[in-house]
Design a protein around this motif. Structure first.
Motif, PDB file in Angstrom:
ATOM      1  N   ALA A  24       0.009   8.599  -5.080  1.00  0.00           N
ATOM      2  CA  ALA A  24      -0.672   7.306  -5.119  1.00  0.00           C
ATOM      3  C   ALA A  24      -2.051   7.410  -4.470  1.00  0.00           C
ATOM      4  O   ALA A  24      -2.348   8.352  -3.738  1.00  0.00           O
ATOM      5  N   THR A  25      -2.860   6.403  -4.748  1.00  0.00           N
ATOM      6  CA  THR A  25      -4.231   6.384  -4.253  1.00  0.00           C
ATOM      7  C   THR A  25      -4.303   6.474  -2.734  1.00  0.00           C
ATOM      8  O   THR A  25      -5.183   7.133  -2.182  1.00  0.00           O
ATOM      9  N   ASN A  26      -3.366   5.816  -2.052  1.00  0.00           N
ATOM     10  CA  ASN A  26      -3.409   5.828  -0.589  1.00  0.00           C
ATOM     11  C   ASN A  26      -2.399   6.798   0.021  1.00  0.00           C
ATOM     12  O   ASN A  26      -1.912   6.583   1.122  1.00  0.00           O
ATOM     13  N   ASP A  27      -2.103   7.861  -0.707  1.00  0.00           N
ATOM     14  CA  ASP A  27      -1.263   8.939  -0.173  1.00  0.00           C
ATOM     15  C   ASP A  27      -2.152  10.063   0.346  1.00  0.00           C
ATOM     16  O   ASP A  27      -3.106  10.470  -0.319  1.00  0.00           O
ATOM     17  N   TYR A  28      -1.800  10.593   1.506  1.00  0.00           N
ATOM     18  CA  TYR A  28      -2.441  11.771   2.055  1.00  0.00           C
ATOM     19  C   TYR A  28      -1.450  12.929   1.991  1.00  0.00           C
ATOM     20  O   TYR A  28      -0.263  12.751   2.252  1.00  0.00           O
ATOM     21  N   ILE A  29      -1.932  14.104   1.640  1.00  0.00           N
ATOM     22  CA  ILE A  29      -1.072  15.280   1.601  1.00  0.00           C
ATOM     23  C   ILE A  29      -0.986  15.859   3.007  1.00  0.00           C
ATOM     24  O   ILE A  29      -2.007  16.172   3.620  1.00  0.00           O
ATOM     25  N   THR A  30       0.234  15.983   3.473  1.00  0.00           N
ATOM     26  CA  THR A  30       0.478  16.386   4.853  1.00  0.00           C
ATOM     27  C   THR A  30       1.476  17.539   4.872  1.00  0.00           C
ATOM     28  O   THR A  30       2.472  17.506   4.162  1.00  0.00           O
ATOM     29  N   TRP A  31       1.193  18.541   5.685  1.00  0.00           N
ATOM     30  CA  TRP A  31       2.087  19.690   5.811  1.00  0.00           C
ATOM     31  C   TRP A  31       2.611  19.799   7.230  1.00  0.00           C
ATOM     32  O   TRP A  31       1.859  19.668   8.198  1.00  0.00           O
ATOM     33  N   TYR A  32       3.931  20.051   7.308  1.00  0.00           N
ATOM     34  CA  TYR A  32       4.586  20.268   8.580  1.00  0.00           C
ATOM     35  C   TYR A  32       5.269  21.622   8.570  1.00  0.00           C
ATOM     36  O   TYR A  32       5.672  22.141   7.523  1.00  0.00           O
ATOM     37  N   SER A  71       6.425  10.002  17.160  1.00  0.00           N
ATOM     38  CA  SER A  71       5.543   8.895  17.519  1.00  0.00           C
ATOM     39  C   SER A  71       4.144   9.164  16.990  1.00  0.00           C
ATOM     40  O   SER A  71       3.785  10.310  16.695  1.00  0.00           O
ATOM     41  N   SER A  72       3.379   8.101  16.859  1.00  0.00           N
ATOM     42  CA  SER A  72       2.009   8.234  16.387  1.00  0.00           C
ATOM     43  C   SER A  72       1.174   7.073  16.904  1.00  0.00           C
ATOM     44  O   SER A  72       1.702   6.006  17.253  1.00  0.00           O
ATOM     45  N   GLN A  73      -0.131   7.314  16.954  1.00  0.00           N
ATOM     46  CA  GLN A  73      -1.056   6.232  17.258  1.00  0.00           C
ATOM     47  C   GLN A  73      -1.298   5.432  15.983  1.00  0.00           C
ATOM     48  O   GLN A  73      -0.916   5.867  14.899  1.00  0.00           O
ATOM     49  N   THR A  74      -1.927   4.309  16.126  1.00  0.00           N
ATOM     50  CA  THR A  74      -2.261   3.506  14.953  1.00  0.00           C
ATOM     51  C   THR A  74      -3.755   3.640  14.708  1.00  0.00           C
ATOM     52  O   THR A  74      -4.569   3.131  15.490  1.00  0.00           O
ATOM     53  N   SER A  75      -4.085   4.330  13.620  1.00  0.00           N
ATOM     54  CA  SER A  75      -5.499   4.532  13.316  1.00  0.00           C
ATOM     55  C   SER A  75      -5.942   3.742  12.098  1.00  0.00           C
ATOM     56  O   SER A  75      -7.111   3.666  11.779  1.00  0.00           O
ATOM     57  N   GLY A  76      -4.953   3.176  11.407  1.00  0.00           N
ATOM     58  CA  GLY A  76      -5.270   2.452  10.184  1.00  0.00           C
ATOM     59  C   GLY A  76      -5.258   3.347   8.964  1.00  0.00           C
ATOM     60  O   GLY A  76      -5.412   2.875   7.845  1.00  0.00           O
ATOM     61  N   GLY A  77      -5.055   4.642   9.179  1.00  0.00           N
ATOM     62  CA  GLY A  77      -5.004   5.567   8.054  1.00  0.00           C
ATOM     63  C   GLY A  77      -3.680   6.295   8.019  1.00  0.00           C
ATOM     64  O   GLY A  77      -2.642   5.708   8.287  1.00  0.00           O
ATOM     65  N   ALA A  78      -3.723   7.561   7.692  1.00  0.00           N
ATOM     66  CA  ALA A  78      -2.512   8.380   7.656  1.00  0.00           C
ATOM     67  C   ALA A  78      -2.296   8.955   9.047  1.00  0.00           C
ATOM     68  O   ALA A  78      -2.845   9.992   9.394  1.00  0.00           O
ATOM     69  N   ASP A  79      -1.499   8.268   9.839  1.00  0.00           N
ATOM     70  CA  ASP A  79      -1.310   8.640  11.238  1.00  0.00           C
ATOM     71  C   ASP A  79      -0.433   9.876  11.371  1.00  0.00           C
ATOM     72  O   ASP A  79       0.653   9.946  10.803  1.00  0.00           O
ATOM     73  N   CYS A  87       5.858  20.014   2.531  1.00  0.00           N
ATOM     74  CA  CYS A  87       4.730  19.303   1.933  1.00  0.00           C
ATOM     75  C   CYS A  87       5.166  17.854   1.741  1.00  0.00           C
ATOM     76  O   CYS A  87       6.222  17.593   1.159  1.00  0.00           O
ATOM     77  N   LEU A  88       4.390  16.923   2.254  1.00  0.00           N
ATOM     78  CA  LEU A  88       4.751  15.511   2.152  1.00  0.00           C
ATOM     79  C   LEU A  88       3.546  14.689   1.724  1.00  0.00           C
ATOM     80  O   LEU A  88       2.412  15.042   2.039  1.00  0.00           O
ATOM     81  N   ALA A  89       3.827  13.592   1.034  1.00  0.00           N
ATOM     82  CA  ALA A  89       2.789  12.630   0.704  1.00  0.00           C
ATOM     83  C   ALA A  89       2.959  11.456   1.652  1.00  0.00           C
ATOM     84  O   ALA A  89       3.943  10.734   1.572  1.00  0.00           O
ATOM     85  N   LEU A  90       2.034  11.295   2.560  1.00  0.00           N
ATOM     86  CA  LEU A  90       2.116  10.225   3.552  1.00  0.00           C
ATOM     87  C   LEU A  90       1.325   9.026   3.073  1.00  0.00           C
ATOM     88  O   LEU A  90       0.114   9.093   2.906  1.00  0.00           O
ATOM     89  N   LEU A 102       7.433   5.942  -3.392  1.00  0.00           N
ATOM     90  CA  LEU A 102       6.805   6.994  -2.611  1.00  0.00           C
ATOM     91  C   LEU A 102       6.767   8.274  -3.440  1.00  0.00           C
ATOM     92  O   LEU A 102       7.701   8.586  -4.165  1.00  0.00           O
ATOM     93  N   ALA A 103       5.650   9.005  -3.325  1.00  0.00           N
ATOM     94  CA  ALA A 103       5.457  10.194  -4.138  1.00  0.00           C
ATOM     95  C   ALA A 103       6.462  11.275  -3.784  1.00  0.00           C
ATOM     96  O   ALA A 103       6.702  11.572  -2.619  1.00  0.00           O
ATOM     97  N   LYS A 104       7.005  11.899  -4.847  1.00  0.00           N
ATOM     98  CA  LYS A 104       7.925  13.013  -4.659  1.00  0.00           C
ATOM     99  C   LYS A 104       7.130  14.305  -4.716  1.00  0.00           C
ATOM    100  O   LYS A 104       6.225  14.454  -5.534  1.00  0.00           O
ATOM    101  N   THR A 105       7.464  15.237  -3.835  1.00  0.00           N
ATOM    102  CA  THR A 105       6.791  16.534  -3.832  1.00  0.00           C
ATOM    103  C   THR A 105       7.772  17.625  -4.213  1.00  0.00           C
ATOM    104  O   THR A 105       8.968  17.537  -3.908  1.00  0.00           O
TER     105      THR A 105
END
Lengths: 115, 110
Positions: free
Chosen positions: B28-36, A94-102, B88-91, B1-4
């Motif tokens: 992509a421009t609106n991708d954030y790099i996210t690590w789990y 689950s996540s909140q909605t922040s308008g960005g990368a939640d 590593c994921l592109a969100l 969706l971006a492949k990592t």
């Protein structure tokens, strides 16, 4: 603050039976996601709820899977009838909605074994 | 969706710094790099997220160069309890669904 909880932790059923998995998201989180990992494969997205509405169900494998989120709180994922290839671990997040990368917060998963 | 793309596995000793590099050439421009991070029999746990340059929190640091085609997760002074799989994921802020790869299996030894 309580995290994402899932019930049951493990379910063993026979092929053809029905199973219902439950997910309780973090309180106040509008977004709820289901993912699963089948044996030897990567974690795959199933669907995404925003409150009680299905935002994206592109990952649902077939019509044997039914997800609901009545009232926008907890969610259930029903598999009917279950097949052998449905065995795996089902995660809810689950996540909140922040308008960005939640940030998505995951539950411990439900391990489903279909015999 | 971006492949990592990231290493399948890494070994380290306690107390060392571990750097895990991830490639994401079609980010992509609106991708954030996210690590789990994921331990056996648990769900993935969020570690860190960034868009560019450097981000640091109490657990790790994330380095993203200007072209954003790669990123490096840095774990300072690892301990045995850091043995886990790191993803590593592109969100994408539009789609919001996480696309998991195989991850990097980190083994920390005494």
């Amino acid at each position: 603050e309580a995290g994402v909880t899932q019930f049951p932790s493990h379910s063993v059923i026979e092929k053809g039976q029905t199973v219902t998995l439950r997910c309780d998201p973090i309180s106040g989180h509008d977004n709820l996601y289901w993912y699963r990992r089948v044996m030897g494969k990567e974690i795959k997205f199933l669907l995404h709820f925003v409150k009680e509405s299905k935002q994206d169900e592109s990952g649902m494998p077939n019509n044997r899977f039914l997800a609901e989120r009545t009232g926008g709180t907890y969610s259930t994922l029903k598999v009917q009838p279950a097949e052998l290839e449905d065995s795996g671990v089902y995660f809810c997040a689950s996540s909140q909605t922040s308008g960005g990368a939640d940030t998505q917060y995951f539950g411990p998963g439900t391990r489903l074994t279909v015999l | 969706l971006a492949k990592t793309t990231q290493p399948i596995s890494m070994d380290s000793y306690e107390g060392q710094e571990v750097n895990i590099t991830c490639s994401h050439n079609n980010i992509a421009t609106n991708d954030y790099i996210t690590w789990y991070q994921q331990f056996p029999s648990q769900g993935p746990r969020f570690i860190i997220q960034g868009y560019k340059t450097k981000v640091t929190n109490e657990v790790a640091s994330l380095f993203i160069p200007a072209d954003r085609k790669s990123s490096t997760l840095s774990l300072p002074r690892v301990s045995l309890s850091d043995t886990a799989v790191y993803y590593c994921l592109a969100l994408n802020t539009g789609f919001q669904k996480l696309v998991f790869g195989t991850g990097t299996r980190l083994l920390v030894s005494p």
